[in-house]
Design a protein around this motif. Structure first.
Motif, PDB file in Angstrom:
ATOM      1  N   UNK A  16       0.895  -1.278   0.352  1.00  0.00           N
ATOM      2  CA  UNK A  16      -0.038  -0.083  -0.193  1.00  0.00           C
ATOM      3  C   UNK A  16       0.733   1.139  -0.115  1.00  0.00           C
ATOM      4  N   UNK A  17       0.465   2.367  -0.575  1.00  0.00           N
ATOM      5  CA  UNK A  17       1.040   3.541  -0.681  1.00  0.00           C
ATOM      6  C   UNK A  17       0.213   4.501   0.271  1.00  0.00           C
ATOM      7  N   UNK A  18       0.886   5.004   1.376  1.00  0.00           N
ATOM      8  CA  UNK A  18       0.340   5.740   2.546  1.00  0.00           C
ATOM      9  C   UNK A  18       0.952   7.174   2.501  1.00  0.00           C
ATOM     10  N   UNK A  19      -0.081   7.788   2.225  1.00  0.00           N
ATOM     11  CA  UNK A  19       0.336   9.418   2.464  1.00  0.00           C
ATOM     12  C   UNK A  19       0.262   9.725   3.810  1.00  0.00           C
ATOM     13  N   UNK A  20       1.306  10.298   4.516  1.00  0.00           N
ATOM     14  CA  UNK A  20       1.325  10.566   5.890  1.00  0.00           C
ATOM     15  C   UNK A  20       1.301  11.968   6.155  1.00  0.00           C
ATOM     16  N   UNK A  21       1.674  12.939   5.308  1.00  0.00           N
ATOM     17  CA  UNK A  21       1.498  14.143   5.444  1.00  0.00           C
ATOM     18  C   UNK A  21       1.876  14.868   4.109  1.00  0.00           C
ATOM     19  N   UNK A  22       0.771  15.865   3.743  1.00  0.00           N
ATOM     20  CA  UNK A  22       0.956  16.563   2.443  1.00  0.00           C
ATOM     21  C   UNK A  22       1.931  17.412   2.203  1.00  0.00           C
ATOM     22  N   UNK A  23       2.475  18.076   3.272  1.00  0.00           N
ATOM     23  CA  UNK A  23       3.681  19.194   3.210  1.00  0.00           C
ATOM     24  C   UNK A  23       3.092  20.627   2.886  1.00  0.00           C
ATOM     25  N   UNK A  24       3.871  21.233   2.597  1.00  0.00           N
ATOM     26  CA  UNK A  24       3.613  22.779   2.355  1.00  0.00           C
ATOM     27  C   UNK A  24       2.981  22.974   0.948  1.00  0.00           C
TER      28      UNK A  24
END
Length: 91
Positions: A16-24
């Motif tokens: 799975x590809x997990x996004x943990x923080x979208x950032x600035x």
């Protein structure tokens, strides 16, 4: 007749590809999420802002690593996770 369950062992465990923080640079990440998933811009924005979020599920390791690389290039924090093995319970 007895019920028997077999676990097939494959060379490629799904990831799975997990996004943990979208950032600035959130909009850049939203565009990448849209390109990876094929979702609409609105759904991609929802997915990218409700972290942690599974962006891709059950993809080969190479594809997952490539997706994480693209997300990181866009300014996000992302990771790959091996899908857990199914819990085979004999009834």
């Amino acid at each position: 007749m007895s019920d028997e369950y077999f676990l097939l062992v494959c060379d490629d465990v799904p990831h799975d590809v997990v996004l943990t923080d979208p950032g600035a640079r959130a909009m850049d990440v939203v565009r990448v999420v849209r390109r990876l998933t094929g979702l609409s811009l609105w759904r991609s924005k929802l997915l990218a802002t409700q972290v942690p979020a599974v962006i891709l599920a059950g993809v080969p390791e190479e594809d997952a690593a490539a997706a994480v690389s693209v997300l990181r290039d866009a300014g996000a924090r992302a990771e790959t996770r091996e899908q857990p093995e199914p819990d085979l319970v004999k009834h």
